[in-house]
Write a protein that holds these residues in place. Sequence first.
Motif, PDB file in Angstrom:
ATOM      1  N   ASP A 164       0.833  -1.207   0.000  1.00 21.19           N
ATOM      2  CA  ASP A 164       0.000   0.000   0.000  1.00 21.19           C
ATOM      3  C   ASP A 164       0.866   1.255   0.000  1.00 21.19           C
ATOM      4  O   ASP A 164       0.506   2.268  -0.610  1.00 21.19           O
ATOM      5  CB  ASP A 164      -0.935  -0.003   1.210  1.00 21.19           C
ATOM      6  N   LEU A 167       1.859   1.716  -3.517  1.00 23.43           N
ATOM      7  CA  LEU A 167       0.766   2.274  -4.307  1.00 23.43           C
ATOM      8  C   LEU A 167       0.677   3.781  -4.111  1.00 23.43           C
ATOM      9  O   LEU A 167       0.510   4.532  -5.082  1.00 23.43           O
ATOM     10  CB  LEU A 167      -0.564   1.633  -3.909  1.00 23.43           C
ATOM     11  N   THR A 170       3.716   5.648  -5.842  1.00 24.13           N
ATOM     12  CA  THR A 170       3.730   5.594  -7.301  1.00 24.13           C
ATOM     13  C   THR A 170       2.490   6.232  -7.924  1.00 24.13           C
ATOM     14  O   THR A 170       2.346   6.239  -9.151  1.00 24.13           O
ATOM     15  CB  THR A 170       3.851   4.141  -7.795  1.00 24.13           C
ATOM     16  N   SER A 171       1.615   6.769  -7.085  1.00 24.06           N
ATOM     17  CA  SER A 171       0.414   7.442  -7.576  1.00 24.06           C
ATOM     18  C   SER A 171       0.669   8.936  -7.735  1.00 24.06           C
ATOM     19  O   SER A 171       1.431   9.534  -6.984  1.00 24.06           O
ATOM     20  CB  SER A 171      -0.759   7.239  -6.595  1.00 24.06           C
ATOM     21  N   SER A 175      -4.595  11.975  -6.960  1.00 28.95           N
ATOM     22  CA  SER A 175      -5.301  11.151  -7.951  1.00 28.95           C
ATOM     23  C   SER A 175      -6.220  10.158  -7.239  1.00 28.95           C
ATOM     24  O   SER A 175      -6.143   9.953  -6.022  1.00 28.95           O
ATOM     25  CB  SER A 175      -4.290  10.380  -8.799  1.00 28.95           C
ATOM     26  N   ALA A 176      -7.090   9.514  -8.015  1.00 28.70           N
ATOM     27  CA  ALA A 176      -7.963   8.481  -7.449  1.00 28.70           C
ATOM     28  C   ALA A 176      -7.136   7.330  -6.897  1.00 28.70           C
ATOM     29  O   ALA A 176      -7.496   6.713  -5.881  1.00 28.70           O
ATOM     30  CB  ALA A 176      -8.926   7.979  -8.524  1.00 28.70           C
ATOM     31  N   SER A 177      -6.016   7.049  -7.538  1.00 31.43           N
ATOM     32  CA  SER A 177      -5.136   5.977  -7.072  1.00 31.43           C
ATOM     33  C   SER A 177      -4.549   6.310  -5.705  1.00 31.43           C
ATOM     34  O   SER A 177      -4.449   5.437  -4.833  1.00 31.43           O
ATOM     35  CB  SER A 177      -4.011   5.758  -8.088  1.00 31.43           C
ATOM     36  N   GLU A 178      -4.177   7.565  -5.503  1.00 27.69           N
ATOM     37  CA  GLU A 178      -3.647   7.949  -4.198  1.00 27.69           C
ATOM     38  C   GLU A 178      -4.739   7.897  -3.136  1.00 27.69           C
ATOM     39  O   GLU A 178      -4.497   7.484  -1.997  1.00 27.69           O
ATOM     40  CB  GLU A 178      -3.033   9.348  -4.253  1.00 27.69           C
ATOM     41  N   GLU A 179      -5.946   8.308  -3.502  1.00 31.18           N
ATOM     42  CA  GLU A 179      -7.066   8.222  -2.566  1.00 31.18           C
ATOM     43  C   GLU A 179      -7.248   6.782  -2.097  1.00 31.18           C
ATOM     44  O   GLU A 179      -7.419   6.508  -0.907  1.00 31.18           O
ATOM     45  CB  GLU A 179      -8.357   8.704  -3.245  1.00 31.18           C
ATOM     46  N   ALA A 180      -7.201   5.846  -3.056  1.00 30.80           N
ATOM     47  CA  ALA A 180      -7.377   4.431  -2.715  1.00 30.80           C
ATOM     48  C   ALA A 180      -6.241   3.940  -1.827  1.00 30.80           C
ATOM     49  O   ALA A 180      -6.461   3.163  -0.883  1.00 30.80           O
ATOM     50  CB  ALA A 180      -7.447   3.595  -3.997  1.00 30.80           C
ATOM     51  N   ALA A 181      -5.030   4.395  -2.101  1.00 29.91           N
ATOM     52  CA  ALA A 181      -3.871   3.976  -1.305  1.00 29.91           C
ATOM     53  C   ALA A 181      -3.998   4.462   0.137  1.00 29.91           C
ATOM     54  O   ALA A 181      -3.698   3.724   1.087  1.00 29.91           O
ATOM     55  CB  ALA A 181      -2.589   4.508  -1.932  1.00 29.91           C
TER      56      ALA A 181
END
Length: 230
Positions: A164, A167, A170-171, A175-181
């Motif tokens: 995690d 993640l 590397t986001s 971004s949505a990817s960072e939010e998820a991380a």
Amino acid sequence: MATLNRIAAYAAICTAVVASVPLVAQDTLPSREAEKDLAEYADCVVGRKAYRKSVAAFLRVVPNSGPFFPASMKAADMTCLNDAAVRRRASKLEMRLQPSTFRGALYPALYRRDFGKIGPPADLTSAAPIDVTTEFDGDVMTLSEEYGSGRAFGDCVARKAPQDSHLMLTSRPWSASEEAAIEKLKPALASCLFADQTARFNREALRAYLGEATYKLALAAAGRTAKEAR
């Protein structure tokens, strides 16, 4: 000695649980855009072979010591900075590029450069404990309490949640990817605080703490040193 003891204490007692970890309460849209530009700038700098020695030397200077600012200027690639400012159509990135901010952005960029595609080594969680005496060229006794606690906190989180952490680092910022991380990281963030500790930090600080810790742990787990990673 107090700072070194604090680092050791945080690294050893990172299983306490608090109810919640407040993240990013007051970040504004302009700061978000600047963070995105800063990440791109740092990626550009660490990708330039001509600046690798200067970057490595800067990162070994004790933060806020006498040589810190001059070393940061040697590591700052003006071409990369100008390119980022042109993309933004403004000079705000230059205004934000304080030495401590620059340092905080470099470690996530180094992680992306060296481990972004391959991911963290499998044995990241079993890397040797923190030893800041080997990480700096200078008097480590002058390291601030803030740095000590942040360094140990990032180390604890990276060990507990390496995938995690990968993640998030590397986001793209915000971004949505960072939010998820961040959602995935919340249990590790909470468990790495003392039960009576309160902490408020924004994403920029979290990236800096996590980036330095994860990069150094990944190098150690891969049997490499920062010098060899230039």
